[in-house]
Structures are given as structure tokens and as C-alpha cells.
Scaffold this motif. Sequence first.
Motif, PDB file in Angstrom:
ATOM      1  N   LYS A 136       0.819  -1.209   0.000  1.00 34.97           N
ATOM      2  CA  LYS A 136       0.000   0.000   0.000  1.00 34.97           C
ATOM      3  C   LYS A 136       0.859   1.268   0.000  1.00 34.97           C
ATOM      4  CE  LYS A 136      -4.074  -2.018   2.161  1.00 34.97           C
ATOM      5  NZ  LYS A 136      -5.025  -1.978   3.296  1.00 34.97           N
ATOM      6  N   PRO A 175       0.013   2.982  -3.777  1.00 34.05           N
ATOM      7  CA  PRO A 175      -1.252   3.379  -3.145  1.00 34.05           C
ATOM      8  C   PRO A 175      -2.444   3.008  -4.027  1.00 34.05           C
ATOM      9  CG  PRO A 175       0.372   5.127  -2.946  1.00 34.05           C
ATOM     10  CD  PRO A 175       0.970   4.088  -3.849  1.00 34.05           C
ATOM     11  N   PRO A 176      -3.505   2.448  -3.449  1.00 32.18           N
ATOM     12  CA  PRO A 176      -4.613   1.878  -4.239  1.00 32.18           C
ATOM     13  C   PRO A 176      -5.279   2.847  -5.216  1.00 32.18           C
ATOM     14  CG  PRO A 176      -4.766   1.212  -1.938  1.00 32.18           C
ATOM     15  CD  PRO A 176      -3.674   2.226  -2.007  1.00 32.18           C
TER      16      PRO A 176
END
Length: 207
Positions: free
Chosen positions: A36, A40-41
Motif C-alpha cells: 500500500k 497506493p490503491p
Amino acid sequence: MLELVTAGGWLMVLILLCSILALAICVERLYTLNPKKIAPPHLLATVWKQLKAGELDTQRLRSLRQSSPLGRILAAGLANANHGREVMKESIQDAASHVVHDLERYLNTLGTIAAVAPLLGLLGTVVGMIKVFAQIMAQGTGNASALAGGISEALITTAAGLAVAIPALVMHRYFVGRIDAIVVGLEQETIKLMDALHNDERRDERA
């Protein structure tokens, strides 16, 4: 613990240092190789919205480059997006190679520890057996305590070397697998950006 180190001889100090270094690397890599943090998503969606809105200026591109490894790769591609797909692809690959190098930091050291620790244990075994035979030559087989000391040193160093090497090897393989999965994810995100950007350009040209 101190008694074991003392009984194992000076090689136990080296094995103990290897164990401390391996533990430090494992803790650092577990913290660093967080998917993550690396990708980052919602980063790609945010970048695409800014790009479509014309808000992706030099300042935001610099912030994107510093935000995360994925941001660094996307920023490299976007900085060369006007030069064509191939130039953009080359710049992405160049940035990705640096990112992968950073992800693999200290793994060679961890692998070296996994390989060297058993050899240090084996060396301790040899040193211990040499002491045993030296005692046999000097005093014969009558002094059981002297013989037991050499055998104990041999067994302790062997066990300690394996105790360090096995977890180090397991964690090395684990980190390699995690990096491979992260790299695949980074590739998928960059391909999405390239396809979306150039497909959008084609639609604009047709219009």
C-alpha cells in the motif's frame, strides 16, 4: 545464552552478529515492502482525474514523483507522454528499474547470511574436533571432560549456524516473492495509464 556463546567459542560471536544483522534486515524490509505504501490503491485514478482536468502541472508532477515508488514511475511516464508511446515506455522502464533496485536493497546481504551462517557453524565443528583430537594426543582418552568440551563446541556452533541460516533463507525467499508480486502490480498500473492515455489521444485525433 551467554553460556552457549562462551561454550561455542569465538565463532559464536560471528554467528550472533549474523543473526542480529539478519533480524535488522528482516524488520526493515517488512516495513519497507508494504504494497500500500509502494503502490497506493487510488493513486492511478487520482492522477488520471488530474490529467483530464488539466491540473497535473510541474509542481504536482514533482509531488507525484516523491509520493511513492508507483508515483515515481507514473511521473516518469507522464513527463514524456508527449513524445510518443515508445519514449514514454522507455522512461517508465528506466524509472521502474531504479524502483526495483530499491525494493531489492539488502536482499543480497540476507542471502549471503543464509549461505555463510551454516559454513561458520561447520567451521566451528572442525575447530571443535581439532581440539578433541589435540586433547586425545596430549592426554589420551582418559580426560572425558576435556573431550566433552571440544565436542560441545562443535555441536553448539553447528546448531547456531543452522538456527540463523534457516530463518534467513526463508525470509529471503519470502521477500523475493513479495517483490515479484509488487513488480507485477506496478506493471499493471503503468500499462493501464499508457493504454488509457494513448487510447484517449487516438479518440481525440479521430474527433
